[in-house]
Design a protein around this motif. Sequence first.
Motif, PDB file in Angstrom:
ATOM      1  N   ILE A   5     -17.963   4.480   0.373  1.00 27.29           N
ATOM      2  CA  ILE A   5     -19.004   4.355   1.387  1.00 27.29           C
ATOM      3  C   ILE A   5     -18.749   5.410   2.447  1.00 27.29           C
ATOM      4  N   ARG A   6     -19.778   6.143   2.806  1.00 31.55           N
ATOM      5  CA  ARG A   6     -19.650   7.192   3.818  1.00 31.55           C
ATOM      6  C   ARG A   6     -20.825   7.106   4.783  1.00 31.55           C
ATOM      7  N   GLY A   7     -20.541   7.009   6.059  1.00 33.62           N
ATOM      8  CA  GLY A   7     -21.571   7.094   7.089  1.00 33.62           C
ATOM      9  C   GLY A   7     -22.604   5.988   7.071  1.00 33.62           C
ATOM     10  N   ILE A   8     -22.191   4.756   6.833  1.00 35.22           N
ATOM     11  CA  ILE A   8     -23.116   3.624   6.872  1.00 35.22           C
ATOM     12  C   ILE A   8     -22.715   2.735   8.044  1.00 35.22           C
ATOM     13  N   GLY A   9     -23.611   2.619   9.014  1.00 33.00           N
ATOM     14  CA  GLY A   9     -23.295   1.819  10.195  1.00 33.00           C
ATOM     15  C   GLY A   9     -22.080   2.384  10.914  1.00 33.00           C
ATOM     16  N   ILE A  10     -21.162   1.513  11.268  1.00 31.56           N
ATOM     17  CA  ILE A  10     -19.954   1.918  11.980  1.00 31.56           C
ATOM     18  C   ILE A  10     -18.909   2.526  11.037  1.00 31.56           C
ATOM     19  N   ILE A  11     -19.107   2.367   9.728  1.00 30.00           N
ATOM     20  CA  ILE A  11     -18.150   2.834   8.727  1.00 30.00           C
ATOM     21  C   ILE A  11     -18.302   4.342   8.547  1.00 30.00           C
ATOM     22  N   LYS A  12     -17.257   5.072   8.876  1.00 20.90           N
ATOM     23  CA  LYS A  12     -17.275   6.523   8.661  1.00 20.90           C
ATOM     24  C   LYS A  12     -16.920   6.846   7.220  1.00 20.90           C
ATOM     25  N   LYS A  32     -17.471  -5.229   8.628  1.00 22.20           N
ATOM     26  CA  LYS A  32     -17.323  -6.089   7.446  1.00 22.20           C
ATOM     27  C   LYS A  32     -18.684  -6.468   6.860  1.00 22.20           C
ATOM     28  N   THR A  33     -19.603  -6.875   7.689  1.00 15.84           N
ATOM     29  CA  THR A  33     -20.923  -7.269   7.219  1.00 15.84           C
ATOM     30  C   THR A  33     -21.663  -6.073   6.639  1.00 15.84           C
ATOM     31  N   THR A  34     -21.530  -4.929   7.250  1.00 18.08           N
ATOM     32  CA  THR A  34     -22.164  -3.713   6.745  1.00 18.08           C
ATOM     33  C   THR A  34     -21.653  -3.385   5.353  1.00 18.08           C
ATOM     34  N   VAL A  35     -20.355  -3.472   5.150  1.00 15.30           N
ATOM     35  CA  VAL A  35     -19.769  -3.210   3.836  1.00 15.30           C
ATOM     36  C   VAL A  35     -20.286  -4.233   2.830  1.00 15.30           C
ATOM     37  N   GLY A  36     -20.300  -5.505   3.202  1.00 21.13           N
ATOM     38  CA  GLY A  36     -20.796  -6.544   2.304  1.00 21.13           C
ATOM     39  C   GLY A  36     -22.243  -6.320   1.901  1.00 21.13           C
ATOM     40  N   ARG A  37     -23.060  -5.957   2.848  1.00 23.83           N
ATOM     41  CA  ARG A  37     -24.481  -5.711   2.555  1.00 23.83           C
ATOM     42  C   ARG A  37     -24.660  -4.487   1.663  1.00 23.83           C
ATOM     43  N   TYR A  40     -23.606  -5.490  -1.840  1.00 27.97           N
ATOM     44  CA  TYR A  40     -24.629  -6.365  -2.415  1.00 27.97           C
ATOM     45  C   TYR A  40     -25.842  -5.542  -2.871  1.00 27.97           C
ATOM     46  N   ALA A  41     -26.268  -4.595  -2.057  1.00 31.02           N
ATOM     47  CA  ALA A  41     -27.435  -3.779  -2.398  1.00 31.02           C
ATOM     48  C   ALA A  41     -27.190  -2.975  -3.669  1.00 31.02           C
ATOM     49  N   VAL A  42     -26.011  -2.391  -3.792  1.00 30.71           N
ATOM     50  CA  VAL A  42     -25.695  -1.583  -4.973  1.00 30.71           C
ATOM     51  C   VAL A  42     -25.633  -2.463  -6.215  1.00 30.71           C
TER      52      VAL A  42
END
Length: 56
Positions: A5-12, A32-37, A40-42
Amino acid sequence: MEFSIRGIGIIKEADIKMDGLTVIAGSNNSGKTTVGRALYAVISAVEDLAEKQQQD
């Protein structure tokens, strides 16, 4: 399964290996929620694609 994951929400940048039970832990507002979502989407998109291929 491995996800990058790169550059999604707060996750660099994050590399996640899902094997058996995977736990995502961290402090509040750490993404954490951003990663979970994102995961889930993928996974949902891949399942939908596989189902549509079987129908065709």
